[in-house]
Scaffold this active site. Structure first.
Site, PDB file in Angstrom:
ATOM      1  N   HIS A   1       0.818  -1.220   0.000  1.00  0.00           N
ATOM      2  CA  HIS A   1       0.000   0.000   0.000  1.00  0.00           C
ATOM      3  C   HIS A   1       0.850   1.268   0.000  1.00  0.00           C
ATOM      4  O   HIS A   1       0.311   2.370  -0.197  1.00  0.00           O
ATOM      5  CB  HIS A   1      -0.925   0.036   1.216  1.00  0.00           C
TER       6      HIS A   1
ATOM      7  N   ASP B   1      -4.508 -12.877   3.569  1.00  0.00           N
ATOM      8  CA  ASP B   1      -5.743 -12.437   4.202  1.00  0.00           C
ATOM      9  C   ASP B   1      -6.976 -12.683   3.330  1.00  0.00           C
ATOM     10  O   ASP B   1      -8.093 -12.342   3.720  1.00  0.00           O
ATOM     11  CB  ASP B   1      -5.678 -10.968   4.619  1.00  0.00           C
TER      12      ASP B   1
END
Length: 307
Positions: A126, A244
């Site tokens: 990110h 995830d």
């Protein structure tokens, strides 16, 4: 040639509070599962070299690095955004995490290894050129990619991102770079709430709905990723390995299991063997259910090592 397992003790020092899911225990969960599975004895462990400022400046703005220096707290925490915090050891850990990929690339290009998994944190996908967000400070994969392109004269690099969240920082750094092809899937709508599918020709980032199954993800990869990867013919492959998207991980709502991560990795290994002399470096990104994280990382590393 062997598979390297790369980490650094500083990666345990960064933490953002007892409540925070991105914790040092994530690295322990992977290490414990590797030991329990017997895989640790079949790969070679190596301590990451710490990245230099010059390494980071290939993908991050100098004013951004200076700002992080000023924000680093002498004690306690400094809040960067609602869920991204610094403690006194954050930059030490972040420089080590960013250096892990460089360590891996050098070993692979020197032909002392063929693949590597960087078990490091903070994660990176990110982080943009001038922004920390989503638990990420430096874009570890982007740092290694830029280093590889500059130092070794590699002409085509593929980036694979199978985290549940869109690798928006990586896309921002490499969008429009014809030496890089990025292939990913991500849950949408979802954090970071960026939807850029097909906006840039070197990005094959496919949004999928919540509760998408592993079987459907395999179809996405067969239909969208693999044809573009074969057309691109990468000479080196990097992976943002977020776990995830596992069905047991409450951070997202996708339905992958360990066998899906093994399948995805095996397809990437096949592309690497065909075009890139088998060269792959993988980086830990997300994964917050500790049991699922450890099991999935074992499946991923086994596939990288062809075990």
């Amino acid at each position: 040639m062997e598979t390297l397992y790369i980490t650094h003790p500083a990666c345990h020092l960064h933490e953002m509070g007892d409540w925070h899911p991105e914790s040092p225990s994530r690295l322990d969960a992977i290490n414990d599962q590797l030991l329990a599975s017997g895989i640790m004895g079949l790969v070679s462990s190596k301590t990451a070299a710490v990245a230099t400022r010059h390494d980071l400046l290939r993908v991050h703005a100098p004013e951004y690095l200076a700002r992080l220096d000023t924000l680093l707290p002498a004690q306690g925490y400094a809040q960067i955004d609602p869920d991204t915090l610094m403690n006194p050891h954050t930059l030490e850990a972040a420089y080590a995490a960013a250096g892990s990929g460089i360590t891996a690339v050098d070993a692979i290009m020197e032909e002392t290894a063929q693949t590597a998994f960087c078990s490091v944190r903070p994660p990176g996908h990110h982080a943009g050129p001038a922004r920390a967000m989503g638990f990420c400070f430096f874009n570890n994969l982007a740092v290694a990619t830029a280093y590889t392109l500059e130092k070794y004269g590699i002409r085509r690099v593929a980036i694979i991102d199978f985290d549940v969240h869109h690798g928006n920082g990586t896309e921002e750094i490499f969008a429009g770079n014809d030496q890089v092809l990025m292939c990913g899937f991500y849950q949408h709508p979802f954090f970071p709430n960026v939807h850029t599918q097909n906006c840039v020709k070197n990005m094959v980032n496919v949004p999928v709905d919540a509760y998408t199954s592993g079987e459907a993800i395999r179809e996405v990869i067969n239909d969208s990723w693999l044809p573009r990867l074969r057309q691109f013919q990468p000479e080196f492959i990097f992976i943002s390995a977020g776990f995830d998207a596992h069905r047991e991980d409450d951070m997202g709502q996708l339905g992958l299991v360990e066998s899906d991560y093994a399948w995805i990795t095996s397809r990437v290994v096949e592309i690497a063997d065909e075009f890139a002399q088998g060269r792959i470096v993988s980086f830990l990104e997300g994964g917050y259910n500790l049991s699922a994280l450890g099991r999935s990382a074992v499946a991923h590393i086994k596939a990288l090592a062809k075990l």
